[in-house]
Design a protein around this motif. Structure first.
Motif, PDB file in Angstrom:
ATOM      1  N   HIS A  15       0.819  -1.214   0.000  1.00 52.07           N
ATOM      2  CA  HIS A  15       0.000   0.000   0.000  1.00 52.07           C
ATOM      3  C   HIS A  15       0.854   1.266   0.000  1.00 52.07           C
ATOM      4  O   HIS A  15       0.327   2.374   0.140  1.00 52.07           O
ATOM      5  N   LYS A  16       2.162   1.088  -0.123  1.00 53.64           N
ATOM      6  CA  LYS A  16       3.105   2.211  -0.208  1.00 53.64           C
ATOM      7  C   LYS A  16       3.017   3.151   1.007  1.00 53.64           C
ATOM      8  O   LYS A  16       3.105   4.380   0.871  1.00 53.64           O
ATOM      9  N   VAL A  17       2.855   2.559   2.177  1.00 53.94           N
ATOM     10  CA  VAL A  17       2.825   3.331   3.418  1.00 53.94           C
ATOM     11  C   VAL A  17       4.245   3.803   3.723  1.00 53.94           C
ATOM     12  O   VAL A  17       5.197   3.031   3.644  1.00 53.94           O
ATOM     13  N   GLU A  18       4.368   5.080   4.060  1.00 53.36           N
ATOM     14  CA  GLU A  18       5.655   5.605   4.507  1.00 53.36           C
ATOM     15  C   GLU A  18       5.744   5.356   6.010  1.00 53.36           C
ATOM     16  O   GLU A  18       4.964   5.927   6.783  1.00 53.36           O
ATOM     17  N   PHE A  19       6.679   4.482   6.393  1.00 56.47           N
ATOM     18  CA  PHE A  19       6.809   4.095   7.797  1.00 56.47           C
ATOM     19  C   PHE A  19       8.247   3.715   8.095  1.00 56.47           C
ATOM     20  O   PHE A  19       9.034   3.436   7.197  1.00 56.47           O
ATOM     21  N   VAL A  20       8.561   3.702   9.373  1.00 62.05           N
ATOM     22  CA  VAL A  20       9.856   3.240   9.869  1.00 62.05           C
ATOM     23  C   VAL A  20       9.564   2.221  10.955  1.00 62.05           C
ATOM     24  O   VAL A  20       8.730   2.469  11.838  1.00 62.05           O
ATOM     25  N   ILE A  21      10.234   1.074  10.898  1.00 64.81           N
ATOM     26  CA  ILE A  21      10.133   0.101  11.990  1.00 64.81           C
ATOM     27  C   ILE A  21      10.919   0.667  13.165  1.00 64.81           C
ATOM     28  O   ILE A  21      12.068   1.091  13.005  1.00 64.81           O
ATOM     29  N   ILE A  22      10.287   0.675  14.333  1.00 65.76           N
ATOM     30  CA  ILE A  22      10.913   1.228  15.527  1.00 65.76           C
ATOM     31  C   ILE A  22      10.836   0.195  16.647  1.00 65.76           C
ATOM     32  O   ILE A  22      10.370  -0.916  16.438  1.00 65.76           O
ATOM     33  N   GLY A  23      11.285   0.564  17.824  1.00 63.16           N
ATOM     34  CA  GLY A  23      11.144  -0.290  18.995  1.00 63.16           C
ATOM     35  C   GLY A  23      11.975  -1.552  18.924  1.00 63.16           C
ATOM     36  O   GLY A  23      12.998  -1.622  18.241  1.00 63.16           O
ATOM     37  N   ALA A  24      11.507  -2.567  19.624  1.00 58.22           N
ATOM     38  CA  ALA A  24      12.264  -3.808  19.751  1.00 58.22           C
ATOM     39  C   ALA A  24      12.465  -4.520  18.409  1.00 58.22           C
ATOM     40  O   ALA A  24      13.500  -5.122  18.168  1.00 58.22           O
ATOM     41  N   MET A  25      11.461  -4.432  17.504  1.00 52.52           N
ATOM     42  CA  MET A  25      11.625  -5.066  16.196  1.00 52.52           C
ATOM     43  C   MET A  25      12.751  -4.389  15.415  1.00 52.52           C
ATOM     44  O   MET A  25      13.477  -5.039  14.666  1.00 52.52           O
ATOM     45  N   ALA A  26      12.928  -3.080  15.598  1.00 51.88           N
ATOM     46  CA  ALA A  26      14.063  -2.390  14.981  1.00 51.88           C
ATOM     47  C   ALA A  26      15.360  -2.945  15.560  1.00 51.88           C
ATOM     48  O   ALA A  26      16.305  -3.242  14.815  1.00 51.88           O
ATOM     49  N   ALA A  27      15.396  -3.101  16.867  1.00 55.41           N
ATOM     50  CA  ALA A  27      16.596  -3.642  17.514  1.00 55.41           C
ATOM     51  C   ALA A  27      16.915  -5.034  16.984  1.00 55.41           C
ATOM     52  O   ALA A  27      18.069  -5.330  16.635  1.00 55.41           O
ATOM     53  N   VAL A  28      15.909  -5.880  16.904  1.00 54.28           N
ATOM     54  CA  VAL A  28      16.107  -7.242  16.394  1.00 54.28           C
ATOM     55  C   VAL A  28      16.616  -7.193  14.957  1.00 54.28           C
ATOM     56  O   VAL A  28      17.554  -7.908  14.586  1.00 54.28           O
ATOM     57  N   SER A  29      16.050  -6.325  14.134  1.00 53.99           N
ATOM     58  CA  SER A  29      16.469  -6.195  12.733  1.00 53.99           C
ATOM     59  C   SER A  29      17.912  -5.723  12.618  1.00 53.99           C
ATOM     60  O   SER A  29      18.601  -6.031  11.644  1.00 53.99           O
ATOM     61  N   LEU A  30      18.367  -4.988  13.637  1.00 52.44           N
ATOM     62  CA  LEU A  30      19.744  -4.493  13.663  1.00 52.44           C
ATOM     63  C   LEU A  30      20.696  -5.466  14.360  1.00 52.44           C
ATOM     64  O   LEU A  30      21.857  -5.161  14.565  1.00 52.44           O
ATOM     65  N   GLY A  31      20.184  -6.635  14.743  1.00 48.12           N
ATOM     66  CA  GLY A  31      21.030  -7.672  15.322  1.00 48.12           C
ATOM     67  C   GLY A  31      21.126  -7.674  16.832  1.00 48.12           C
ATOM     68  O   GLY A  31      21.955  -8.377  17.401  1.00 48.12           O
ATOM     69  N   VAL A  32      20.288  -6.916  17.511  1.00 47.80           N
ATOM     70  CA  VAL A  32      20.306  -6.876  18.969  1.00 47.80           C
ATOM     71  C   VAL A  32      19.331  -7.930  19.491  1.00 47.80           C
ATOM     72  O   VAL A  32      18.163  -7.939  19.100  1.00 47.80           O
ATOM     73  N   GLU A 118      16.697  -5.252   4.845  1.00 49.28           N
ATOM     74  CA  GLU A 118      15.739  -6.233   4.365  1.00 49.28           C
ATOM     75  C   GLU A 118      15.119  -6.927   5.576  1.00 49.28           C
ATOM     76  O   GLU A 118      15.824  -7.520   6.394  1.00 49.28           O
ATOM     77  N   VAL A 119      13.805  -6.814   5.689  1.00 50.62           N
ATOM     78  CA  VAL A 119      13.065  -7.446   6.778  1.00 50.62           C
ATOM     79  C   VAL A 119      11.966  -8.279   6.142  1.00 50.62           C
ATOM     80  O   VAL A 119      11.146  -7.750   5.386  1.00 50.62           O
ATOM     81  N   TYR A 120      11.986  -9.574   6.399  1.00 50.89           N
ATOM     82  CA  TYR A 120      11.027 -10.504   5.789  1.00 50.89           C
ATOM     83  C   TYR A 120      11.055 -10.391   4.262  1.00 50.89           C
ATOM     84  O   TYR A 120      10.022 -10.462   3.606  1.00 50.89           O
ATOM     85  N   GLY A 121      12.244 -10.178   3.714  1.00 48.97           N
ATOM     86  CA  GLY A 121      12.409 -10.131   2.262  1.00 48.97           C
ATOM     87  C   GLY A 121      11.996  -8.821   1.612  1.00 48.97           C
ATOM     88  O   GLY A 121      11.962  -8.718   0.392  1.00 48.97           O
ATOM     89  N   ILE A 122      11.702  -7.800   2.404  1.00 47.29           N
ATOM     90  CA  ILE A 122      11.261  -6.514   1.885  1.00 47.29           C
ATOM     91  C   ILE A 122      12.213  -5.427   2.381  1.00 47.29           C
ATOM     92  O   ILE A 122      12.583  -5.399   3.560  1.00 47.29           O
ATOM     93  N   GLN A 123      12.614  -4.529   1.486  1.00 45.27           N
ATOM     94  CA  GLN A 123      13.456  -3.399   1.869  1.00 45.27           C
ATOM     95  C   GLN A 123      12.603  -2.380   2.617  1.00 45.27           C
ATOM     96  O   GLN A 123      11.619  -1.855   2.079  1.00 45.27           O
ATOM     97  N   VAL A 124      12.959  -2.121   3.881  1.00 48.19           N
ATOM     98  CA  VAL A 124      12.202  -1.184   4.715  1.00 48.19           C
ATOM     99  C   VAL A 124      13.162  -0.275   5.466  1.00 48.19           C
ATOM    100  O   VAL A 124      14.347  -0.566   5.600  1.00 48.19           O
ATOM    101  N   LYS A 125      12.621   0.803   5.979  1.00 47.75           N
ATOM    102  CA  LYS A 125      13.382   1.715   6.834  1.00 47.75           C
ATOM    103  C   LYS A 125      13.257   1.232   8.274  1.00 47.75           C
ATOM    104  O   LYS A 125      12.166   0.869   8.729  1.00 47.75           O
ATOM    105  N   VAL A 126      14.389   1.234   8.971  1.00 48.65           N
ATOM    106  CA  VAL A 126      14.453   0.783  10.357  1.00 48.65           C
ATOM    107  C   VAL A 126      15.151   1.865  11.178  1.00 48.65           C
ATOM    108  O   VAL A 126      16.178   2.396  10.757  1.00 48.65           O
ATOM    109  N   MET A 127      14.596   2.173  12.318  1.00 46.73           N
ATOM    110  CA  MET A 127      15.187   3.174  13.207  1.00 46.73           C
ATOM    111  C   MET A 127      16.634   2.801  13.525  1.00 46.73           C
ATOM    112  O   MET A 127      16.929   1.645  13.832  1.00 46.73           O
ATOM    113  N   SER A 128      17.524   3.761  13.469  1.00 48.27           N
ATOM    114  CA  SER A 128      18.936   3.513  13.771  1.00 48.27           C
ATOM    115  C   SER A 128      19.118   3.207  15.253  1.00 48.27           C
ATOM    116  O   SER A 128      18.281   3.583  16.086  1.00 48.27           O
TER     117      SER A 128
END
Length: 165
Positions: A15-32, A118-128
């Motif tokens: 749906h082309k939503v502009e969003f950033v993954i934040i919180g714990a899922m961002a941490a997990v995506s960054l390897g924490v 890449e999260v679940y095979g999709i390029q997304v923005k993730v909080m630093s």
């Protein structure tokens, strides 16, 4: 309840939503290594984006988490426009859609330092990591203070590895 956050992210992407993954899922995506039971996103608060968010999450039957089950609730663009932060229960797991983050403001600030992953095979923005640490410090909740130890250690390790390159 089964968690299928890949479906949520796929819907947001389709749906082309502009969003950033934040919180714990961002941490997990960054390897924490942090445990999480929900997907937190920060969304851009523009009219077209709020409509896209409603269309992306609507098929997942969102309801307000913690609200009485008989409370009338419709997650549509008008509701999003009149609200800001929504803690939702969906068919595929808990999703927090936040328009404002304590200590950071909103999407426009967070996107400036977000990483593309890449999260679940999709390029997304993730909080630093740096921004995530700032957010956790600003909230002051006990669970966030406990996560800070892991986040700060991961940031130190990342910086040390960057020096070695």
């Amino acid at each position: 309840m089964p968690q299928d956050y890949a479906r949520v992210i796929r819907n947001l992407d389709e749906h082309k939503v502009e969003f950033v993954i934040i919180g714990a899922m961002a941490a997990v995506s960054l390897g924490v290594p942090i445990v999480t039971r929900d997907l937190d996103i920060c969304y851009r608060r523009s009219k077209p984006n709020m409509a896209a968010l409603a269309n992306a999450l609507g098929p997942l039957h969102p309801k307000l988490r913690g609200a009485p089950s008989d409370l009338p609730f419709k997650f549509d663009s008008a509701t999003i426009e009149h609200g800001n932060n929504f803690t939702l229960v969906t068919d595929v797991g808990d999703v927090d859609a936040l328009g404002y983050i304590t200590g950071l403001d909103g999407y426009d600030q967070i996107i400036k330092t977000a990483e593309t992953l890449e999260v679940y095979g999709i390029q997304v923005k993730v909080m630093s990591l740096e921004t995530l640490i700032k957010a956790k410090k600003a909230t002051g909740r006990t669970k966030d203070k406990l996560q800070l130890l892991e986040l700060e250690a991961a940031l130190r390790l990342r910086r040390e590895q960057a020096k070695d390159l």
